[in-house]
Design a protein around this motif. Sequence first.
Motif, PDB file in Angstrom:
ATOM      1  N   GLY A 265     -13.507 -18.722  48.918  1.00  0.00           N
ATOM      2  CA  GLY A 265     -12.177 -18.058  48.496  1.00  0.00           C
ATOM      3  C   GLY A 265     -12.364 -17.332  47.224  1.00  0.00           C
ATOM      4  N   THR A 266     -13.530 -16.955  46.906  1.00  0.00           N
ATOM      5  CA  THR A 266     -13.772 -16.467  45.574  1.00  0.00           C
ATOM      6  C   THR A 266     -14.785 -15.339  45.579  1.00  0.00           C
ATOM      7  N   THR A 267     -15.089 -14.973  44.531  1.00  0.00           N
ATOM      8  CA  THR A 267     -16.014 -13.467  44.603  1.00  0.00           C
ATOM      9  C   THR A 267     -17.024 -13.887  43.171  1.00  0.00           C
ATOM     10  N   PHE A 268     -18.168 -12.976  43.484  1.00  0.00           N
ATOM     11  CA  PHE A 268     -18.959 -13.329  42.144  1.00  0.00           C
ATOM     12  C   PHE A 268     -18.565 -12.858  40.805  1.00  0.00           C
ATOM     13  N   LYS A 269     -17.658 -11.603  41.115  1.00  0.00           N
ATOM     14  CA  LYS A 269     -16.963 -10.938  39.796  1.00  0.00           C
ATOM     15  C   LYS A 269     -15.890 -11.879  39.257  1.00  0.00           C
ATOM     16  N   LYS A 270     -15.227 -12.860  40.099  1.00  0.00           N
ATOM     17  CA  LYS A 270     -14.286 -13.553  39.491  1.00  0.00           C
ATOM     18  C   LYS A 270     -14.963 -14.846  38.884  1.00  0.00           C
ATOM     19  N   GLN A 271     -16.172 -15.288  39.237  1.00  0.00           N
ATOM     20  CA  GLN A 271     -16.814 -16.380  38.592  1.00  0.00           C
ATOM     21  C   GLN A 271     -17.362 -15.874  37.313  1.00  0.00           C
ATOM     22  N   LEU A 272     -17.839 -14.602  37.256  1.00  0.00           N
ATOM     23  CA  LEU A 272     -18.498 -14.017  36.086  1.00  0.00           C
ATOM     24  C   LEU A 272     -17.413 -13.873  34.934  1.00  0.00           C
ATOM     25  N   SER A 273     -16.033 -13.392  35.278  1.00  0.00           N
ATOM     26  CA  SER A 273     -15.167 -13.275  34.519  1.00  0.00           C
ATOM     27  C   SER A 273     -14.729 -14.852  33.886  1.00  0.00           C
ATOM     28  N   ILE A 274     -14.774 -15.610  34.762  1.00  0.00           N
ATOM     29  CA  ILE A 274     -14.240 -16.971  34.330  1.00  0.00           C
ATOM     30  C   ILE A 274     -15.324 -17.677  33.197  1.00  0.00           C
ATOM     31  N   VAL A 275     -16.750 -17.426  33.535  1.00  0.00           N
ATOM     32  CA  VAL A 275     -17.413 -17.734  32.482  1.00  0.00           C
ATOM     33  C   VAL A 275     -17.521 -17.037  31.235  1.00  0.00           C
ATOM     34  N   GLN A 276     -17.625 -15.803  31.203  1.00  0.00           N
ATOM     35  CA  GLN A 276     -17.434 -14.744  30.004  1.00  0.00           C
ATOM     36  C   GLN A 276     -16.132 -15.435  29.303  1.00  0.00           C
ATOM     37  N   LYS A 277     -14.963 -15.642  30.072  1.00  0.00           N
ATOM     38  CA  LYS A 277     -13.740 -15.887  29.178  1.00  0.00           C
ATOM     39  C   LYS A 277     -14.055 -17.322  28.459  1.00  0.00           C
ATOM     40  N   ILE A 278     -14.741 -18.119  29.021  1.00  0.00           N
ATOM     41  CA  ILE A 278     -15.151 -19.600  28.432  1.00  0.00           C
ATOM     42  C   ILE A 278     -15.634 -19.265  27.166  1.00  0.00           C
ATOM     43  N   LEU A 279     -16.961 -18.463  27.592  1.00  0.00           N
ATOM     44  CA  LEU A 279     -17.908 -18.011  26.339  1.00  0.00           C
ATOM     45  C   LEU A 279     -17.127 -17.476  25.212  1.00  0.00           C
ATOM     46  N   ALA A 280     -16.314 -16.431  25.627  1.00  0.00           N
ATOM     47  CA  ALA A 280     -15.544 -15.655  24.486  1.00  0.00           C
ATOM     48  C   ALA A 280     -14.675 -16.693  23.736  1.00  0.00           C
ATOM     49  N   GLN A 281     -13.790 -17.258  24.489  1.00  0.00           N
ATOM     50  CA  GLN A 281     -12.628 -18.260  23.611  1.00  0.00           C
ATOM     51  C   GLN A 281     -13.679 -19.125  22.862  1.00  0.00           C
ATOM     52  N   ASN A 282     -14.767 -19.545  23.309  1.00  0.00           N
ATOM     53  CA  ASN A 282     -15.464 -20.565  22.219  1.00  0.00           C
ATOM     54  C   ASN A 282     -16.265 -20.099  21.105  1.00  0.00           C
ATOM     55  N   LEU A 283     -16.690 -18.771  21.368  1.00  0.00           N
ATOM     56  CA  LEU A 283     -17.533 -18.083  20.413  1.00  0.00           C
ATOM     57  C   LEU A 283     -16.784 -17.648  19.314  1.00  0.00           C
ATOM     58  N   LEU A 284     -15.347 -17.166  19.836  1.00  0.00           N
ATOM     59  CA  LEU A 284     -14.678 -16.441  18.977  1.00  0.00           C
ATOM     60  C   LEU A 284     -14.095 -17.373  17.854  1.00  0.00           C
ATOM     61  N   GLN A 285     -14.262 -18.803  18.149  1.00  0.00           N
ATOM     62  CA  GLN A 285     -13.804 -19.892  17.083  1.00  0.00           C
ATOM     63  C   GLN A 285     -14.844 -20.114  16.300  1.00  0.00           C
ATOM     64  N   ASP A 286     -16.063 -19.630  16.183  1.00  0.00           N
ATOM     65  CA  ASP A 286     -17.134 -19.440  15.340  1.00  0.00           C
ATOM     66  C   ASP A 286     -16.894 -18.550  14.262  1.00  0.00           C
ATOM     67  N   LYS A 287     -16.623 -18.773  13.167  1.00  0.00           N
ATOM     68  CA  LYS A 287     -16.217 -17.814  11.972  1.00  0.00           C
ATOM     69  C   LYS A 287     -17.336 -17.089  11.506  1.00  0.00           C
TER      70      LYS A 287
END
Length: 335
Positions: A265-287
């Motif tokens: 019930g998912t797509t590659f595009k959705k999974q890519l967005s999930i991972v990019q979101k996780i990475l972005a939210q963590n990396l943006l916390q690195d000052k």
Amino acid sequence: MEEYTVNQKITTELKDFLQELGYPFDSISGLLDSSMMDKYLNAKWIKNSHVFQVLDKEATDKQLLACSDVQNFYQFVPPYFAALSSKNGIQAISRLATYQQLIGPIEMGRFKEGENLRIHIRYLDQYRKFSRFSLLVDQISLVSLIRAGTDKNINPVSIGSKYKYGSKINSYLGIKGQNSLDNYLVFRKRDLEQPFITKNDVMWNFIEPGLKKYIKKLNINPPISAVVQNTLFKLIAGGNFQLKDVANELSISSRTLQRWLQNEGTTFKKQLSIVQKILAQNLLQDKTLNTAEVSFLVGFNSVASFYKAFKKWSGLTVREYRLQKILQSNSINAI
């Protein structure tokens, strides 16, 4: 009969080890039941969510650190024994990631981040999923592993999770643990390339077949979406993370991968967005990282595209998100 005697001996040794740590045995009577203990010897800790709840409540940070010391438990845990037989930290983490199913099951996502290596731990069972004790033990064990292998006091670059890192833990790590939506542990690659004084090719050749046999017996089949996410964590920073790249990494066709994801019930595009979101939210916390650097590490060709995607993911602009995290951090520190 001999096998039972061996198991009984290991059980006694593990009981003694836990007793030395000062655990309140009256609160975890199930842990002292030898019939249960024998059943869970393939795990670093017992596969019982109630036990983890008790450990989260009762265990002190001093005890947590003792449980994270690989010198205390590696002889009970083949994957850590194998890791200490490696030539360096990079190979050790790779081996540990391969055989973590024996003590979890756990997935360790790894991806390059400039001159660093970032590690993300993901639990495939429900026992450890919401346990501070479990996650911090697994994170700190990696630090202990690198130090034991190199015989050097190597500190991570950064570490974070949604759980609190006590003063004793921060002192051990040599850095302050960060409050984060996701868990991460970052090492300098040059530190992980330090040779292991514990390297033992003969021992590795001896235990590798047994580890592979155990993995085959476990027959663990995580959802394909979890496999795709784990693969993307490793590929994104390198810039080759399209559908065909992930399919090649998994040794299947792009069409097959699409079909399997569709069945979930998912797509590659959705999974890519999930991972990019996780990475972005963590990396943006690195000052130390500016937005352009984060955008690149998350896999965007332009900062403008990254801004647009991040607003869609979080409902916040990058500036608003970073400001929110700063305020949260200041609030936690004040408490």
